[in-house]
Design a protein around this motif. Sequence first.
Motif, short mmCIF file in Angstrom:
data_model
loop_
_atom_site.label_atom_id
_atom_site.label_comp_id
_atom_site.label_asym_id
_atom_site.label_seq_id
_atom_site.Cartn_x
_atom_site.Cartn_y
_atom_site.Cartn_z
N THR A 1 0.85 -1.20 0.00
CA THR A 1 0.00 0.00 0.00
C THR A 1 0.88 1.25 0.00
O THR A 1 1.87 1.30 0.72
N VAL A 2 0.50 2.22 -0.82
CA VAL A 2 1.16 3.52 -0.80
C VAL A 2 0.11 4.59 -0.54
O VAL A 2 -1.09 4.38 -0.78
N ARG A 3 0.56 5.72 -0.03
CA ARG A 3 -0.33 6.85 0.19
C ARG A 3 0.03 7.94 -0.81
O ARG A 3 1.19 8.34 -0.91
N LEU A 4 -0.97 8.35 -1.59
CA LEU A 4 -0.75 9.39 -2.59
C LEU A 4 -1.32 10.70 -2.09
O LEU A 4 -2.43 10.74 -1.56
N LEU A 5 -0.58 11.77 -2.29
CA LEU A 5 -1.10 13.12 -2.10
C LEU A 5 -1.11 13.75 -3.50
O LEU A 5 -0.05 13.91 -4.12
N LEU A 6 -2.31 14.01 -3.99
CA LEU A 6 -2.46 14.55 -5.34
C LEU A 6 -2.37 16.07 -5.33
O LEU A 6 -2.55 16.71 -4.29
N LEU A 7 -2.08 16.66 -6.48
CA LEU A 7 -1.97 18.11 -6.59
C LEU A 7 -3.26 18.81 -6.20
O LEU A 7 -3.23 19.94 -5.71
N ARG B 1 1.56 14.87 -6.13
CA ARG B 1 2.47 15.74 -5.38
C ARG B 1 3.49 14.92 -4.61
O ARG B 1 4.66 15.23 -4.57
N ARG B 2 3.01 13.82 -3.98
CA ARG B 2 3.91 13.02 -3.15
C ARG B 2 3.39 11.59 -3.04
O ARG B 2 2.19 11.36 -3.04
N VAL B 3 4.32 10.65 -2.96
CA VAL B 3 4.00 9.25 -2.71
C VAL B 3 4.70 8.87 -1.41
O VAL B 3 5.90 9.09 -1.26
N ASP B 4 3.94 8.31 -0.47
CA ASP B 4 4.51 7.87 0.81
C ASP B 4 4.39 6.36 0.92
O ASP B 4 3.41 5.77 0.45
N THR B 5 5.37 5.75 1.56
CA THR B 5 5.31 4.32 1.88
C THR B 5 5.52 4.16 3.37
O THR B 5 6.11 5.02 4.03
N GLN B 6 5.04 3.05 3.91
CA GLN B 6 5.28 2.76 5.32
C GLN B 6 6.67 2.19 5.47
O GLN B 6 7.02 1.22 4.79
N GLN B 7 7.44 2.80 6.36
CA GLN B 7 8.81 2.37 6.59
C GLN B 7 9.03 2.23 8.09
O GLN B 7 8.34 2.86 8.88
N PRO B 8 9.99 1.42 8.48
CA PRO B 8 10.26 1.25 9.92
C PRO B 8 10.59 2.59 10.58
O PRO B 8 11.24 3.44 9.99
N SER B 9 10.10 2.76 11.80
CA SER B 9 10.35 3.97 12.57
C SER B 9 10.98 3.58 13.90
O SER B 9 10.31 3.06 14.79
N ALA B 10 12.27 3.83 14.01
CA ALA B 10 12.99 3.47 15.24
C ALA B 10 12.41 4.20 16.45
O ALA B 10 12.27 3.63 17.53
N GLY B 11 12.06 5.46 16.30
CA GLY B 11 11.51 6.23 17.41
C GLY B 11 10.20 5.67 17.91
O GLY B 11 9.98 5.52 19.12
N LYS B 12 9.30 5.33 16.99
CA LYS B 12 8.01 4.76 17.40
C LYS B 12 8.21 3.39 18.03
O LYS B 12 7.51 3.03 18.97
N THR B 13 9.14 2.62 17.50
CA THR B 13 9.39 1.29 18.06
C THR B 13 9.92 1.42 19.49
O THR B 13 9.48 0.70 20.38
N ARG B 14 10.85 2.36 19.71
CA ARG B 14 11.38 2.56 21.07
C ARG B 14 10.26 2.99 22.01
O ARG B 14 10.16 2.51 23.14
N THR B 15 9.42 3.93 21.56
CA THR B 15 8.32 4.40 22.41
C THR B 15 7.36 3.27 22.73
O THR B 15 6.97 3.08 23.89
N ALA B 16 6.96 2.51 21.73
CA ALA B 16 6.02 1.41 21.94
C ALA B 16 6.61 0.36 22.86
O ALA B 16 5.93 -0.17 23.74
N THR B 17 7.89 0.06 22.67
CA THR B 17 8.55 -0.93 23.52
C THR B 17 8.61 -0.43 24.95
O THR B 17 8.37 -1.19 25.90
N GLY B 18 8.90 0.86 25.13
CA GLY B 18 8.94 1.44 26.47
C GLY B 18 7.60 1.39 27.16
O GLY B 18 7.50 1.05 28.34
#
Length: 126
Positions: free
Chosen positions: A35-41, A75-92
């Motif tokens: 899945t990708v997230r599109l932001l159109l013009l 305008r932009r295409v986003d993909t879900q990528q690993p987030s070290a900060g969110k992982t640390r927060t969730a683990t904490g």
Amino acid sequence: MRLVVFSLVFLLAGCTAWRPVPRASVGGPTSGPETVRLLLLDGRQLYIKKASTVGDSLIGRVENARVAFALTDIRRVDTQQPSAGKTRTATGVASGAAVGVGIAAALLALVALAAASLLDGIYGGS
């Protein structure tokens, strides 16, 4: 048990973040992530499944319907990528919840032992 399940769901959900894909990587003939997230013009934001680029278009599926967008309209295409900060927060948070449950259980056991000892002293024990 519910706390453990909630913690695991929170932990797994918190491990990714939407991040922009460089424009150059969108233009080539490639298969994208699930899945990708599109932001159109025009300001619309869409989630496209099984996205890929073909020629000058990005094609994929939205609610089982095939869709295509000109790359120049994106305008932009986003993909879900690993987030070290969110992982640390969730683990904490999950670890903190587990420690909190452990402390509460230990305190409850101590109160129960103290109450049993007090009642034993009052009633003479058996």
